[in-house]
Design a protein around this motif. Structure first.
Motif, PDB file in Angstrom:
ATOM      1  N   LEU A  85      49.461  35.585  31.916  1.00  0.00           N
ATOM      2  CA  LEU A  85      49.822  34.339  32.190  1.00  0.00           C
ATOM      3  C   LEU A  85      49.674  33.496  30.941  1.00  0.00           C
ATOM      4  O   LEU A  85      50.757  32.351  30.688  1.00  0.00           O
ATOM      5  N   VAL A  86      48.795  33.516  30.075  1.00  0.00           N
ATOM      6  CA  VAL A  86      48.662  32.959  28.768  1.00  0.00           C
ATOM      7  C   VAL A  86      49.798  33.140  27.645  1.00  0.00           C
ATOM      8  O   VAL A  86      50.579  32.487  27.386  1.00  0.00           O
ATOM      9  N   ALA A  87      50.202  34.646  27.809  1.00  0.00           N
ATOM     10  CA  ALA A  87      51.479  34.987  27.163  1.00  0.00           C
ATOM     11  C   ALA A  87      52.784  34.460  27.647  1.00  0.00           C
ATOM     12  O   ALA A  87      53.800  34.146  26.784  1.00  0.00           O
ATOM     13  N   GLU A  91      36.589  41.510  37.608  1.00  0.00           N
ATOM     14  CA  GLU A  91      36.358  40.224  36.558  1.00  0.00           C
ATOM     15  C   GLU A  91      37.452  40.726  35.347  1.00  0.00           C
ATOM     16  O   GLU A  91      38.052  39.866  35.002  1.00  0.00           O
ATOM     17  N   MET A  92      37.243  41.921  35.251  1.00  0.00           N
ATOM     18  CA  MET A  92      38.004  42.196  34.181  1.00  0.00           C
ATOM     19  C   MET A  92      39.556  42.336  34.488  1.00  0.00           C
ATOM     20  O   MET A  92      40.481  41.893  33.516  1.00  0.00           O
ATOM     21  N   LEU A  93      39.836  42.826  35.677  1.00  0.00           N
ATOM     22  CA  LEU A  93      41.204  43.135  35.868  1.00  0.00           C
ATOM     23  C   LEU A  93      42.007  41.202  36.001  1.00  0.00           C
ATOM     24  O   LEU A  93      43.129  41.271  35.525  1.00  0.00           O
ATOM     25  N   ALA A  94      41.108  40.736  36.517  1.00  0.00           N
ATOM     26  CA  ALA A  94      41.519  39.169  36.549  1.00  0.00           C
ATOM     27  C   ALA A  94      41.681  38.620  35.033  1.00  0.00           C
ATOM     28  O   ALA A  94      42.780  37.782  34.833  1.00  0.00           O
ATOM     29  N   GLY A  95      40.844  39.064  34.181  1.00  0.00           N
ATOM     30  CA  GLY A  95      40.861  38.700  32.810  1.00  0.00           C
ATOM     31  C   GLY A  95      42.165  39.075  32.065  1.00  0.00           C
ATOM     32  O   GLY A  95      43.038  38.378  31.373  1.00  0.00           O
ATOM     33  N   VAL A  96      42.666  40.341  32.694  1.00  0.00           N
ATOM     34  CA  VAL A  96      43.798  41.050  31.861  1.00  0.00           C
ATOM     35  C   VAL A  96      45.027  40.079  32.505  1.00  0.00           C
ATOM     36  O   VAL A  96      46.032  40.018  31.799  1.00  0.00           O
ATOM     37  N   VAL A 124      56.940  37.982  25.640  1.00  0.00           N
ATOM     38  CA  VAL A 124      55.970  37.883  26.695  1.00  0.00           C
ATOM     39  C   VAL A 124      55.238  39.148  26.701  1.00  0.00           C
ATOM     40  O   VAL A 124      54.099  39.107  26.500  1.00  0.00           O
ATOM     41  N   GLY A 125      56.066  40.138  27.041  1.00  0.00           N
ATOM     42  CA  GLY A 125      55.129  41.423  27.315  1.00  0.00           C
ATOM     43  C   GLY A 125      54.482  41.697  25.811  1.00  0.00           C
ATOM     44  O   GLY A 125      53.322  42.249  25.833  1.00  0.00           O
ATOM     45  N   LEU A 126      54.859  41.700  24.607  1.00  0.00           N
ATOM     46  CA  LEU A 126      54.364  41.828  23.247  1.00  0.00           C
ATOM     47  C   LEU A 126      53.368  40.912  23.085  1.00  0.00           C
ATOM     48  O   LEU A 126      52.289  41.148  22.631  1.00  0.00           O
ATOM     49  N   ARG A 127      53.514  39.789  23.529  1.00  0.00           N
ATOM     50  CA  ARG A 127      52.359  38.757  23.270  1.00  0.00           C
ATOM     51  C   ARG A 127      51.210  39.295  24.120  1.00  0.00           C
ATOM     52  O   ARG A 127      49.979  39.175  23.775  1.00  0.00           O
ATOM     53  N   TRP A 128      51.441  39.733  25.353  1.00  0.00           N
ATOM     54  CA  TRP A 128      50.309  40.138  26.485  1.00  0.00           C
ATOM     55  C   TRP A 128      49.656  41.356  25.855  1.00  0.00           C
ATOM     56  O   TRP A 128      48.556  41.412  25.814  1.00  0.00           O
ATOM     57  N   LEU A 129      50.515  42.038  25.184  1.00  0.00           N
ATOM     58  CA  LEU A 129      49.842  43.535  24.599  1.00  0.00           C
ATOM     59  C   LEU A 129      49.019  43.071  23.343  1.00  0.00           C
ATOM     60  O   LEU A 129      48.024  43.540  23.363  1.00  0.00           O
ATOM     61  N   TRP A 169      55.380  26.005  32.937  1.00  0.00           N
ATOM     62  CA  TRP A 169      54.606  26.129  32.304  1.00  0.00           C
ATOM     63  C   TRP A 169      53.071  25.554  33.089  1.00  0.00           C
ATOM     64  O   TRP A 169      52.032  25.948  33.121  1.00  0.00           O
ATOM     65  N   GLY A 170      53.505  24.511  33.901  1.00  0.00           N
ATOM     66  CA  GLY A 170      52.531  23.847  34.729  1.00  0.00           C
ATOM     67  C   GLY A 170      51.978  24.649  35.926  1.00  0.00           C
ATOM     68  O   GLY A 170      50.689  24.910  36.209  1.00  0.00           O
ATOM     69  N   LEU A 171      53.052  25.373  36.487  1.00  0.00           N
ATOM     70  CA  LEU A 171      52.666  26.370  37.433  1.00  0.00           C
ATOM     71  C   LEU A 171      51.856  27.460  36.798  1.00  0.00           C
ATOM     72  O   LEU A 171      50.826  27.861  37.738  1.00  0.00           O
TER      73      LEU A 171
END
Length: 302
Positions: A289-291, A279-284, A8-13, A226-228
């Motif tokens: 969450l997507v990761a 807005e940028m922080l929310a995007g990061v 997950v961490g590497l996907r996020w990165l 996944w749903g949450l």
């Protein structure tokens, strides 16, 4: 660290690096920033290198998770099998190669338009490869192509939006007075692009949800991780849209009217820094969450 958390961490990165690597050069190419500022170029080059390294690290972590132990992630035979036998493995290698190609094009371009275009196309290809290492590649048949295309468009649109936010952050950290006109023009220029980007994100998000939730999975959304995560993602997306609308319809006109009056300009720019920064922080956080969603089972598979 547990293997799944490392994945997950590497996907996020990878997601975060992709946003900067593709978003910043595209921000410049669209004429929203100064021609060829070194800060944006350096940030994109560093992000591209991180993108490539994280993609290779992600391949190792994914191999380890599939085999059930870290030893497999360092085993050349296991890595070779994953690369040769799975779309996930191929996607990671292609991603790393395209990210390095994008970096090389930026380093060698030195203001050469064709080189910058090659970099944008290479990074866009690297971003598109996410579709083959996530749920987007799970669907089969002609409808599977629709799911894959929606996943690619979703990822590219996210990079355009959040990458533009990074570009605005670079503009807004500079001294206020000489940059106010440029910032006002950039914000106004991105308005139409931003609206199209949000529309594409919403449409492709609905398509992806149809494939990953399905009619039979609607009742299982709140009962699955996944749903949450999806609910949290949608909440953050709504926050980002609200902030974007505030920037577009309130702060951007206010900055245009304030240019030339130092005190008013300073006040509006400070408000923009806070709003775009949030807005940028929310995007990061949304990318994180997507990761995490990528390693969870969607309702349609439960």
């Amino acid at each position: 660290m547990p293997i799944d958390l490392t994945v997950v961490g590497l996907r996020w990165l990878q997601f975060a690096a992709a946003v900067l690597a593709l978003g910043l050069p595209l921000f410049q190419a669209l004429g929203l920033g100064e021609p060829g500022p070194q800060s944006a170029r350096r940030a994109a080059i560093i992000a591209g290198l991180v993108f490539a390294v994280a993609a290779l690290g992600g391949l190792m972590a994914q191999t380890a998770m599939m085999a059930g132990g870290w030893a497999a992630g360092l085993d050349t035979a296991a890595l070779g099998y994953v690369v040769q036998s799975t779309s996930l493995g191929i996607a990671h290698v292609v991603r790393a190669v395209l990210a390095l190609l994008g970096v090389a094009a930026l380093v060698l371009s030195r203001g050469w338009r064709a080189g910058e275009l090659i970099a944008i196309l290479a990074f866009a290809g690297a971003v598109a490869s996410f579709a083959w290492s996530g749920h987007g590649a799970a669907s089969e048949g002609s409808l599977g192509l629709l799911h894959l295309a929606a996943d690619i468009a979703h990822a590219l649109s996210a990079c355009v939006w959040i990458g533009a936010l990074a570009g605005f952050c670079l503009l807004l950290i500079r001294p206020v007075a000489p940059e106010a006109v440029l910032t006002a023009r950039a914000l106004a220029g991105f308005a139409s692009i931003g609206m199209v980007t949000v529309a594409v994100l919403m449409i492709t998000g609905l398509i992806n949800a149809a494939f990953l939730i399905g009619a039979e999975g609607l009742g299982r959304i709140t009962g699955s991780t996944w749903g949450l995560l999806l609910i949290a993602k949608l909440a953050l997306f709504a926050v980002m849209v609200g902030l974007a609308a505030h920037n577009r319809f309130t702060l951007t006109p206010a900055l245009s009217h304030a240019v030339g009056v130092q005190a008013d300009t300073d006040r509006v720019v400070r408000r923009l820094r806070i709003s775009i920064g949030l807005e940028m922080l929310a995007g990061v956080v949304l990318l994180g969450l997507v990761a995490a969603m990528g390693v969870q089972m969607p309702p349609v598979s439960m």
